[in-house]
Scaffold this active site. Structure first.
Site, mmCIF file in Angstrom:
data_model
loop_
_atom_site.group_PDB
_atom_site.id
_atom_site.type_symbol
_atom_site.label_atom_id
_atom_site.label_comp_id
_atom_site.label_asym_id
_atom_site.label_seq_id
_atom_site.Cartn_x
_atom_site.Cartn_y
_atom_site.Cartn_z
ATOM 1 C CE LYS A 1 3.367 13.047 3.232
ATOM 2 N NZ LYS A 1 2.192 13.565 3.983
ATOM 3 C CB SER B 1 2.383 17.529 3.498
ATOM 4 O OG SER B 1 1.867 16.349 4.078
ATOM 5 C CB SER C 1 -1.292 16.138 4.361
ATOM 6 O OG SER C 1 -0.716 17.329 4.826
#
Lengths: 95, 492
Positions: free
Chosen positions: B78, B158, B182
């Site tokens: 990420k 997210s 997330s």
């Protein structure tokens, strides 16, 4: 205690974010709807409940108060949008 | 044998150990897959050369008998994790061009365990969102489609890029971070396993901060076993994060005994929300039946403050964000928008560098922390947070784990729920309580909706008891037998 346009301008100032005047009205509406929604916490009696500071029950560790790194000036300023003579440079702040 | 890019971590690990293929071959397959999934916009930065260099170094280590727990496994990271020498954006315009001179502790742990980095995945800006539609680098598409429809759906957020990359069989695993759901919510939306560890289990050092008392890193994988393997490599004490806990990291994989006989599983009545789709209700009931059939005892429990978790979160998280994001000032790194004075430069930089959702949350956070409102909002929310933790502490006196749905819906279309911030916030209604109370949670893919989209079940564990949580998740996974595949799979 509704947020109005002037409150939005004030918060924007505190948060150091430029919000064009044309957008302040709409943002006031959004902030009001979020703040109105979180208002429901008022239904709860929290008398005598201490505000939580940490979810982990631990004593914060201490370290020796000593210099542990340094000599990396070029690394520190490598990402600066503007730098000069090994310093960050910013608009003039002193007349 | 399945194509190399479609192997799970455990299967790839065994294949590498037997010499069926090399780390270089495995990584080449993932690099090719990464190219073929470009239409999903899952990556902000691809690092194929670094991946291949790391894979070759892994092959060399293996030849010498030096084999880490993720030796030769390619992973997607990420773009919230700082990676030395590789652009790190947090999905934000304000970090334009930021190349960290250091490596986050979690990714350093992964590389030490032998993994190779494929690239940096797209995400909601500063991890603020539940649909991956707030990134400066554009929306991520879910590789799943509704049956008979071609409308692009959100992957959740997210950690949406990480979820899309793993679901589309580009990487066998990816890192995510979870502040309010997330990792778990995108896992549910894309048919993956997503694990948020106990707060303090993984170091936060070098992860771009959103809400420091809630943020935790964790894995997104296709199986429970893979999450156990990855978590073992990610976790561990780090003196550079004062909230990182100094307790030994167990071999989580060894916890997957498949035996839940006699375990007490709490079913919280407050998670039965009005208006919840019938399919989710049914799935939850199936989960209860599966665990009972495996010998667990389900117990009705009450977590009375559940409905206040989301509003408390939307005070605490923005408050911490407004403080954490104060560092973006256009001076030391990232975007700078010129201004006549220093203050004007700050305001112009932050006005242009932050997207709408980030601005909204920083403004809310600034407001609730400002003079006159601090006690009414921020302290109130922290008191409510203490009550939410107390609910769980009392429940765990009587149960070993808690079973709930992961999210109140399946993936929705890109563009839906954009007009009303609160409708978007409701995505995290079942995941936020574990963040507020620091507890570990895992989402396991368990069923498809009538129109063919995945749904997850969530298991919440006791603090630092990821092992029991994983064991329960493993039994759910076996019972559910989820083997559906998304419409879009790399290279097919």
């Amino acid at each position: 205690m509704a947020v109005d346009k002037s409150t939005v301008a004030h918060i924007a100032k505190l948060a150091c974010i430029r919000i064009p005047e044309a957008q302040q009205e709409a943002l006031a509406g959004e902030l009001n709807s979020i703040l109105g929604w979180v208002e429901q916490l008022g239904e709860l009696d929290t008398q005598g409940i201490a505000p939580m500071t940490s979810v982990v029950e631990m004593r914060l560790p201490k370290r020796v108060d000593a210099v542990t790194d340094g000599d990396c000036r070029d690394k520190v300023i490598a990402n600066a949008p503007e730098s000069a003579h090994g310093f960050f440079s910013v608009p003039k702040v002193v007349e | 044998m399945a194509r190399l890019n479609e192997l799970t971590i455990a299967v790839a690990r065994d294949g590498l150990a037997k010499g069926d293929f090399s780390a270089k071959e495995l990584t080449e397959a993932s690099v090719a897959a990464m190219e073929s999934v470009r239409p999903l916009n899952a990556f902000i930065t691809e690092t194929p050369e670094r991946a291949l260099d790391m894979a070759q170094a892994s092959d060399a280590r293996r030849a010498k008998g030096d084999v880490g727990v993720l030796e030769g496994i390619p992973l997607a990271i990420k773009d919230l994790f700082c990676t030395e020498g590789v652009l790190t954006t947090a999905g934000s315009h304000i970090l334009d061009g930021f190349i960290p001179p250091y490596e986050s502790s979690v990714t350093a742990n992964l590389w030490r365990a032998g993994a190779a980095m494929l690239g940096k995945t797209n995400m909601d800006e500063f991890a603020m969102g539940s649909s991956n539609t707030t990134s400066y680098y554009g929306n991520v598409e879910n590789p799943w489609r509704r049956q008979g429809e071609n409308r692009p759906l959100v992957p959740g957020g997210s950690s949406g890029g990480s979820a899309a990359a793993v679901a589309a069989r580009c990487a066998p695993g990816a890192t995510g971070t979870d502040t309010g759901g997330s990792i778990r919510q995108p896992a549910s939306f894309t048919g993956l396993v997503g694990l948020k560890p106990t707060y303090g289990r993984c170091s936060r050092w070098g992860i771009v901060a959103f809400a420091s008392s809630l943020d935790q890193a964790g894995p997104l994988t296709r199986t429970v076993r893979d999450s156990a393997i990855m978590l073992r490599a990610m976790a561990g004490h780090d003196p550079k994060d004062s909230t990182s806990v100094d307790t030994p990291v167990p071999d989580y994989e060894a916890a997957l005994s498949g035996d839940v006989r006699g375990l007490r599983i709490g079913i919280p009545k407050e998670y039965r929300m009005e208006g919840m789709p019938g399919e989710i209700e049914t799935l939850w009931r199936d989960g209860i039946k599966w665990l009972e059939a495996a010998g667990a005892i389900t117990v009705d429990i009450s977590l009375p403050h559940t409905k206040y978790a989301l509003p408390a979160y939307y005070i605490v998280a923005p408050a911490e964000a407004s403080s954490n994001l104060a560092r973006y000032d256009g001076v030391r790194y990232g975007l700078r928008v010129p201004g006549a004075t220093l203050d004007e430069m700050y305001e112009a930089t932050r006005g242009e560098g932050f997207g709408a959702e980030v601005k909204r949350r920083v403004m809310i956070g600034t407001y609730v922390l400002s003079a006159g409102y601090y006690d009414a909002y921020y302290n109130k929310a922290r008191r409510v947070r203490a009550l939410i933790l107390r609910d769980f502490t009392e429940a765990f006196e009587n149960v070993d784990a808690i079973l709930t749905p992961t999210a109140p819906s399946a993936a929705f279309a890109i563009g839906e729920r954009m007009d009303d911030p609160i409708a978007m916030y409701l995505n995290d209604i079942f995941t936020v309580p574990a963040n507020l109370s620091g507890l570990p949670g895992i989402s396991v893919p368990a069923a498809l909706t009538g129109d063919g989209l995945p749904l997850g079940l969530q298991v919440i564990g006791r603090a630092f008891d990821e092992e029991t949580m994983l064991r329960v998740a493993g039994v759910l996974e076996d019972a559910a037998g989820f083997d559906a595949e998304p419409a879009f799979v790399a290279g097919r």
